[in-house]
Scaffold this motif. Structure first.
Motif, mmCIF file in Angstrom:
data_model
loop_
_atom_site.group_PDB
_atom_site.id
_atom_site.type_symbol
_atom_site.label_atom_id
_atom_site.label_comp_id
_atom_site.label_asym_id
_atom_site.label_seq_id
_atom_site.Cartn_x
_atom_site.Cartn_y
_atom_site.Cartn_z
ATOM 1 N N GLU A 117 39.345 53.151 32.815
ATOM 2 C CA GLU A 117 38.769 53.056 31.476
ATOM 3 C C GLU A 117 38.584 54.452 30.899
ATOM 4 O O GLU A 117 38.378 55.428 31.643
ATOM 5 C CB GLU A 117 37.427 52.324 31.512
ATOM 6 N N ASP A 118 38.627 54.540 29.575
ATOM 7 C CA ASP A 118 38.351 55.814 28.921
ATOM 8 C C ASP A 118 36.857 55.928 28.645
ATOM 9 O O ASP A 118 36.051 55.088 29.076
ATOM 10 C CB ASP A 118 39.190 55.981 27.662
ATOM 11 N N ALA A 119 36.461 56.977 27.935
ATOM 12 C CA ALA A 119 35.038 57.248 27.725
ATOM 13 C C ALA A 119 34.334 56.113 26.985
ATOM 14 O O ALA A 119 33.147 55.846 27.221
ATOM 15 C CB ALA A 119 34.865 58.564 26.969
ATOM 16 N N ASP A 120 35.052 55.433 26.090
ATOM 17 C CA ASP A 120 34.462 54.326 25.342
ATOM 18 C C ASP A 120 34.386 53.036 26.148
ATOM 19 O O ASP A 120 33.791 52.060 25.694
ATOM 20 C CB ASP A 120 35.279 54.046 24.072
ATOM 21 N N GLY A 121 35.027 53.029 27.312
ATOM 22 C CA GLY A 121 35.109 51.811 28.100
ATOM 23 C C GLY A 121 36.366 51.013 27.841
ATOM 24 O O GLY A 121 36.521 49.905 28.363
ATOM 25 N N TYR A 122 37.286 51.564 27.035
ATOM 26 C CA TYR A 122 38.543 50.866 26.765
ATOM 27 C C TYR A 122 39.361 50.824 28.054
ATOM 28 O O TYR A 122 39.621 51.857 28.678
ATOM 29 C CB TYR A 122 39.320 51.565 25.651
ATOM 30 N N ARG A 123 39.765 49.635 28.482
ATOM 31 C CA ARG A 123 40.480 49.423 29.736
ATOM 32 C C ARG A 123 41.962 49.765 29.555
ATOM 33 O O ARG A 123 42.692 49.075 28.847
ATOM 34 C CB ARG A 123 40.290 47.971 30.172
ATOM 35 N N THR A 124 42.406 50.844 30.190
ATOM 36 C CA THR A 124 43.800 51.264 30.082
ATOM 37 C C THR A 124 44.668 50.694 31.194
ATOM 38 O O THR A 124 45.893 50.625 31.051
ATOM 39 C CB THR A 124 43.891 52.802 30.090
ATOM 40 N N ILE A 125 44.060 50.328 32.312
ATOM 41 C CA ILE A 125 44.759 49.604 33.378
ATOM 42 C C ILE A 125 43.836 48.503 33.854
ATOM 43 O O ILE A 125 42.649 48.744 34.123
ATOM 44 C CB ILE A 125 45.130 50.512 34.563
ATOM 45 N N ASN A 126 44.367 47.299 33.965
ATOM 46 C CA ASN A 126 43.580 46.185 34.505
ATOM 47 C C ASN A 126 44.486 45.349 35.402
ATOM 48 O O ASN A 126 45.339 44.612 34.920
ATOM 49 C CB ASN A 126 43.013 45.308 33.390
ATOM 50 N N GLU A 127 44.341 45.510 36.689
ATOM 51 C CA GLU A 127 45.126 44.749 37.650
ATOM 52 C C GLU A 127 44.195 44.251 38.745
ATOM 53 O O GLU A 127 43.515 45.045 39.414
ATOM 54 C CB GLU A 127 46.227 45.620 38.253
ATOM 55 N N ALA A 128 44.134 42.943 38.910
ATOM 56 C CA ALA A 128 43.332 42.331 39.964
ATOM 57 C C ALA A 128 44.141 41.167 40.510
ATOM 58 O O ALA A 128 44.332 40.163 39.826
ATOM 59 C CB ALA A 128 41.986 41.851 39.427
ATOM 60 N N VAL A 129 44.643 41.294 41.739
ATOM 61 C CA VAL A 129 45.519 40.281 42.306
ATOM 62 C C VAL A 129 45.119 39.970 43.743
ATOM 63 O O VAL A 129 44.556 40.819 44.452
ATOM 64 C CB VAL A 129 47.007 40.702 42.263
ATOM 65 N N ARG A 130 45.427 38.728 44.145
ATOM 66 C CA ARG A 130 45.284 38.308 45.532
ATOM 67 C C ARG A 130 46.693 38.087 46.079
ATOM 68 O O ARG A 130 47.495 37.371 45.481
ATOM 69 C CB ARG A 130 44.444 37.038 45.623
ATOM 70 N N ILE A 131 46.984 38.708 47.231
ATOM 71 C CA ILE A 131 48.306 38.633 47.828
ATOM 72 C C ILE A 131 48.247 37.691 49.023
ATOM 73 O O ILE A 131 47.434 37.880 49.939
ATOM 74 C CB ILE A 131 48.807 40.020 48.275
ATOM 75 N N HIS A 132 49.089 36.673 49.029
ATOM 76 C CA HIS A 132 49.122 35.685 50.098
ATOM 77 C C HIS A 132 50.210 36.045 51.111
ATOM 78 O O HIS A 132 51.145 36.795 50.799
ATOM 79 C CB HIS A 132 49.355 34.295 49.511
ATOM 80 N N PRO A 133 50.127 35.519 52.346
ATOM 81 C CA PRO A 133 51.099 35.896 53.383
ATOM 82 C C PRO A 133 52.547 35.605 53.004
ATOM 83 O O PRO A 133 53.458 36.300 53.464
ATOM 84 C CB PRO A 133 50.668 35.042 54.588
ATOM 85 N N ASP A 134 52.795 34.571 52.183
ATOM 86 C CA ASP A 134 54.163 34.246 51.795
ATOM 87 C C ASP A 134 54.675 35.106 50.646
ATOM 88 O O ASP A 134 55.794 34.898 50.154
ATOM 89 C CB ASP A 134 54.274 32.765 51.422
ATOM 90 N N GLY A 135 53.888 36.066 50.211
ATOM 91 C CA GLY A 135 54.297 36.955 49.141
ATOM 92 C C GLY A 135 53.856 36.519 47.755
ATOM 93 O O GLY A 135 54.079 37.245 46.784
ATOM 94 N N ARG A 136 53.228 35.338 47.663
ATOM 95 C CA ARG A 136 52.764 34.880 46.352
ATOM 96 C C ARG A 136 51.641 35.790 45.852
ATOM 97 O O ARG A 136 50.730 36.131 46.593
ATOM 98 C CB ARG A 136 52.274 33.433 46.456
#
Length: 363
Positions: free
Chosen positions: A216-235
């Motif tokens: 995030e920048d100083a204002d809190g603007y989200r420049t990157i947002n990645e949240a993932v769960r990786i399963h054993p089969d690659g999903r």
């Protein structure tokens, strides 16, 4: 003249693999690999990087034992054979692409020896392309993949064994390439007040892995947002817009707990709790600072150079340096009844309105 990499069908442009398609002096290609004991008392980070346009290859291994940090760094002139990831006593071997990577360091003279293998616990995943500007100048344009792992092998500091047969350490590793500030750096131009709020969080659980990248920048603007769960089969399962709440130690910006709200497809809400167990400050011994004991990544140190440095993380002078550093915390995490371990990398530099930091000195 061609280089050994030119024997392989991997070219990305009409020129030798010796050259990048950009002429930017800050071109780089490097990796970092982490391992930690589940109680957080033991932690190691190793890395190797090449910096083609300044002619440098360097590597490091840093070992934290409780509040003591020992680092060995080495640097040399970069040759043409990029298939050989070796500098000084340190070497990285790709035993099986995206699955098994080995790091060795045989330097009894400096007291640190290692033979460690990262075995992928879950498939490696790409992160979003990362672009950061300072004013209008692009200072970072990079791509990265990341993977959680089990780590086995041997590791010793001054004759003390920290990891041996039958010991299971949790690991994470990434490889990135592109451009970022290298070596001595360019002359400063118009001054800009630094501001950076960042989380990079690879976590390994028994049945899945998590990967979060938030900026995030100083204002809190989200420049990157990645949240993932990786399963054993690659999903790869996306977990929505991450909502972080970080608790800092009073009068500091040192995180003591993080709560991150996540959401599955369909609306079910999840809560990720993270407990930092111990710090690995990247600009204290690991070379991520502009002048880390006289060395940083890509700095020309001569044809062949090695150095060991040791730091007491409770020393007042070191604590001052840590306060301005990106820190890779060994971490324990819980999600939906599952317990995992990994890295909580965090930095809150300068103004960040959502955290209540009004300027560079606010705590």
């Amino acid at each position: 003249m061609p280089v050994p990499l030119d024997e392989f069908p991997i070219h990305q442009g009409p020129q030798s693999m010796k050259y990048f398609l950009t002429s930017d002096r800050n071109t780089y290609d490097r990796c970092i690999m982490h391992a930690l004991s589940r109680d957080g008392e033991g932690q190691v980070a190793v890395g190797l990087g090449v910096y083609p346009h300044v002619g440098v290859i360097d590597a490091y291994v840093a070992v934290r034992q409780g509040r003591s940090l020992s680092s060995l760094r080495t640097s040399a002139a970069l040759g043409d054979d990029r298939m050989r990831q070796e500098v000084g006593p340190m070497r990285i071997e790709v035993l099986e692409g995206l699955q098994r990577v080995r790091f060795t360091c045989d330097d009894e003279a400096h007291g640190i020896t290692a033979d460690l293998t990262w075995e992928g616990a879950f498939p490696a995943v790409d992160e979003p392309r990362h672009i950061r500007r300072q004013g209008d100048d692009v200072i970072l344009d990079a791509f990265r993949f990341v993977q959680t792992a089990a780590v086995t092998g041997s590791l010793a500091v001054d004759g003390r064994e920290l990891l041996g047969e039958g010991v299971d350490w949790v690991g994470a590793r990434d490889r990135s390439w592109g451009i970022r500030p290298v070596g001595q750096g360019a002359p400063a131009g118009k001054p800009h007040e630094p501001a950076m709020w960042w989380c990079w969080i690879p976590l390994r659980f028994d049945d899945f892995a998590l990967m979060l990248v938030l900026e995030e920048d100083a204002d809190g603007y989200r420049t990157i947002n990645e949240a993932v769960r990786i399963h054993p089969d690659g999903r790869i399962e996306q977990l929505g817009w991450a909502e972080p709440e970080i608790t800092y130690r009073p009068r500091t910006r040192y995180p003591v707990h993080a709560t991150i709200g996540l959401k599955e497809r369909g609306g079910r809400e999840l809560t990720l709790e993270i407990e930092p167990l111990g710090p690995m400050p990247l600009s204290v011994g690991l070379g991520y600072g502009p002048d880390d004991d006289g060395w940083n990544h890509g700095r020309w140190m001569g044809e062949s150079w090695s150095q060991r440095v040791d730091h007491d993380l409770d020393d007042d002078a070191v604590r001052q340096r840590v306060a301005w550093s990106m820190i890779d915390h060994a971490a324990r995490a819980t999600l939906d009844g599952h317990v995992g371990h990994g890295i909580f990398e965090h930095m809150a530099l300068g103004r960040h309105d959502p955290s209540g930091f009004a300027d560079l000195m606010a705590v």
